[in-house]
Design an enzyme around this catalytic site. Structure first.
Site, PDB file in Angstrom:
ATOM      1  N   GLY A 237      15.485  35.552 -13.107  1.00 53.85           N
ATOM      2  CA  GLY A 237      14.828  36.458 -14.043  1.00 53.85           C
ATOM      3  C   GLY A 237      15.958  37.193 -14.964  1.00 53.85           C
ATOM      4  O   GLY A 237      17.012  37.000 -15.188  1.00 53.85           O
ATOM      5  N   ASN A 238      15.265  37.969 -15.579  1.00 51.17           N
ATOM      6  CA  ASN A 238      16.336  38.707 -16.567  1.00 51.17           C
ATOM      7  C   ASN A 238      15.696  40.153 -16.720  1.00 51.17           C
ATOM      8  O   ASN A 238      14.586  40.552 -16.237  1.00 51.17           O
ATOM      9  CB  ASN A 238      16.318  38.076 -17.998  1.00 51.17           C
ATOM     10  CG  ASN A 238      14.924  37.925 -18.585  1.00 51.17           C
ATOM     11  OD1 ASN A 238      14.440  38.923 -18.907  1.00 51.17           O
ATOM     12  ND2 ASN A 238      14.307  36.849 -18.785  1.00 51.17           N
ATOM     13  N   ARG A 239      16.605  41.078 -17.385  1.00 51.83           N
ATOM     14  CA  ARG A 239      16.373  42.471 -17.245  1.00 51.83           C
ATOM     15  C   ARG A 239      15.360  42.964 -18.433  1.00 51.83           C
ATOM     16  O   ARG A 239      15.157  43.997 -18.356  1.00 51.83           O
ATOM     17  CB  ARG A 239      17.639  43.331 -17.317  1.00 51.83           C
ATOM     18  CG  ARG A 239      18.424  42.965 -16.244  1.00 51.83           C
ATOM     19  CD  ARG A 239      20.008  43.539 -16.461  1.00 51.83           C
ATOM     20  NE  ARG A 239      19.718  44.986 -17.045  1.00 51.83           N
ATOM     21  CZ  ARG A 239      20.788  45.486 -17.712  1.00 51.83           C
ATOM     22  NH1 ARG A 239      21.661  44.673 -18.271  1.00 51.83           N
ATOM     23  NH2 ARG A 239      20.558  46.945 -18.231  1.00 51.83           N
ATOM     24  N   SER A 240      14.631  42.147 -19.105  1.00 52.53           N
ATOM     25  CA  SER A 240      13.850  42.269 -20.189  1.00 52.53           C
ATOM     26  C   SER A 240      12.510  43.221 -19.538  1.00 52.53           C
ATOM     27  O   SER A 240      12.044  42.893 -18.662  1.00 52.53           O
ATOM     28  CB  SER A 240      13.237  40.986 -21.046  1.00 52.53           C
ATOM     29  OG  SER A 240      12.454  41.610 -21.935  1.00 52.53           O
ATOM     30  N   ALA A 310      11.897  37.275 -23.006  1.00 51.25           N
ATOM     31  CA  ALA A 310      13.047  36.586 -22.995  1.00 51.25           C
ATOM     32  C   ALA A 310      12.841  35.483 -21.907  1.00 51.25           C
ATOM     33  O   ALA A 310      12.359  35.794 -20.847  1.00 51.25           O
ATOM     34  CB  ALA A 310      14.079  37.504 -22.095  1.00 51.25           C
TER      35      ALA A 310
END
Ligand SMILES: Cc1cc2nc3c(=O)[nH]c(=O)nc-3n(C[C@H](O)[C@H](O)[C@H](O)COP(=O)(O)O)c2cc1C
Length: 438
Positions: A237-240, A310
């Site tokens: 995943g990502n930090r958005s 994102a």
């Protein structure tokens, strides 16, 4: 509900007997439409007994009621399980030389496809291209999963289990029972046939501006960050956090727009900003593939599309059906990544006339000059009308309530550099959208 269950010629056809039974037991009218090849795997009597309806593969039976048209028009949902590589190719081409092909062309109902095939067939460029085209047309996919295939092989290509497909069907029917994304945006109709049964579009919020340039427009916004599963418990995943996209959705609604917000894994505390807003409909998505399907379905009816989520550039090949356990492996596992489709580029390619498309670019850069260079290169690659570039790093851009956006227009010129709360940057972005619309 009326469900057409298309069955095609793969070994997994036997699993669809269980799916048909689950659907019938849940009270649905199930019409099984097999291909000729499907009947080599599971015979007509089985389908007729389970579905309690006559079964044929041909358009030349029940001619007085024009069976393929009747089935397609009456359907609330079409499910194809299993879907062979051959059938995916036939759907892409729009072939209509049997009952399943004609029914698929005659229906306006949502179509859910559960592919099943060997890994090589699934990963072949022809199949992947077909899947991408079908997704763009709004066809929904479930699976394939990774696991045991025919013979001793295993890998991605196994049909999702009947219970998983049944659960997805229940979700979709619940959605079409209330209101569908397409209906909300007045675009590609994924919902019911009966206009009287359709719920109204999102209404404009009472306190909204009803005279500005965005009033009455239909705006699709994506926000948050996609998650690509590795196994049932882990993901890439990502930090958005979704804060910026949610702020854009709220600001657009305040300007009188009807908004559909594609929410990729956003925390409820962040979504609270729009939760009670009648002008914002929140549609949850998980992976990049789900976001792509929803974005294409929604953009068909939107005057403005703002893609702030994102999106993972890659997904994991061969998602494990079971948790990957340290004690079961010789050492650290190797993850093979596959490239995800470029959603923004696809939306630009399929844009409707006059539609304004806005992209976001989160970039790490040494300074503002490098940031702008990266932004302009991305803008040229994507072909959007506006690109909102923001600088991200270990301690900036994510999970904070403030942001700095460089808003660049199609020519590459900087429209505005705005620093402030995410509400303020959202407002600046919508001012730029309004200017493009003018
Ligand atoms: C034993 C056997 C198993 C098969 N399993 C699959 C399968 O799982 N997926 C697939 O795409 N094709 C499979 N095929 C090939 C299809 O049956 C073949 O492509 C056929 O033309 C599909 O026709 P249809 O899509 O009209 O049903 C299989 C063939 C055989 C003989």
């Amino acid at each position: 509900m009326n469900i057409v269950l298309g069955v095609t010629g793969g070994i997994a056809a036997y699993k669809s007997v269980a799916l048909a039974r689950l659907l019938v037991e849940a009270g649905h009218e199930v019409h099984v439409v097999p291909t000729d090849d499907a009947l080599r795997f599971v015979g007509k009597p089985t389908w007729e007994a389970i579905s309690r309806h006559p079964v044929t593969t041909s358009v030349h039976e029940d001619v007085p009621e024009v069976r393929h048209v009747a089935l397609g028009q009456r359907a609330d949902l079409v499910v194809i399980a299993p879907a062979t590589a051959n059938t995916l190719a036939r759907m892409t081409a729009g072939l209509a030389d049997d009952l399943l092909g004609t029914t698929l062309l005659a229906t306006r109902a949502p179509v859910l496809v559960a592919p099943a095939m060997h890994t090589e067939m699934w990963q072949h460029a022809a199949t992947q291209d077909n899947v991408a085209i079908l997704r763009r047309r709004g066809v929904l996919f479930i699976g394939p999963e990774s696991g045991r295939l025919t013979g001793n092989d295993s890998g991605p290509g196994r049909m999702s289990e009947p219970e998983q497909i049944f659960a997805r069907v229940a979700e979709l029917l619940a959605d079409s029972d209330s209101d569908s994304l397409a209906q909300d945006l007045g675009g590609q109709d994924l919902g019911t046939q009966d206009p009287g049964a359709q719920n109204p579009e999102p209404t404009t919020a009472l306190s909204a501006d009803t005279s500005g340039p965005l009033a009455g427009l239909r705006i699709l916004v994506s926000a948050g960050g996609t998650r690509e599963p590795i196994d049932p418990v882990r993901f890439i995943g990502n930090r958005s956090s979704g804060r910026q996209g949610v702020a854009v959705a709220a600001a657009a609604a305040a300007r009188g727009a009807k908004v559909v917000l594609l929410s990729a894994n956003i925390d409820d505390s962040v979504l609270a900003e729009v939760a009670d807003n009648p002008a914002v409909r929140v549609v949850p998505v998980g992976t990049a593939a789900e976001l792509e399907s929803a974005a294409h379905a929604g953009s068909a009816g939107a005057e403005v599309v703002i893609m702030a989520a994102a999106v993972s550039d890659y997904r994991v090949a061969g998602v494990s059906e079971e948790k990957i356990r340290k004690e079961d492996s010789d050492g650290p596992p190797t993850l093979t990544l596959l490239e995800n489709p470029d959603i923004l580029a696809g939306l630009v390619r399929d844009r409707r006339p006059g539609q304004v498309l806005v992209g976001f670019a989160a970039e790490t850069a040494a300074d503002e000059v490098e940031l702008m260079e990266r932004g302009r290169r991305k803008l040229a690659r994507k072909g959007v009308d506006l690109l909102a570039v923001n600088s991200v790093g270990w301690s900036e851009g994510f999970e904070s309530s403030d942001n700095t956006l460089h808003i660049i227009e199609a020519s590459g010129a900087l429209v505005e550099r705005i620093s402030g709360t995410k509400q303020q940057t959202a407002d600046a972005l919508l001012d730029a959208v309004a200017a493009v619309l003018r």
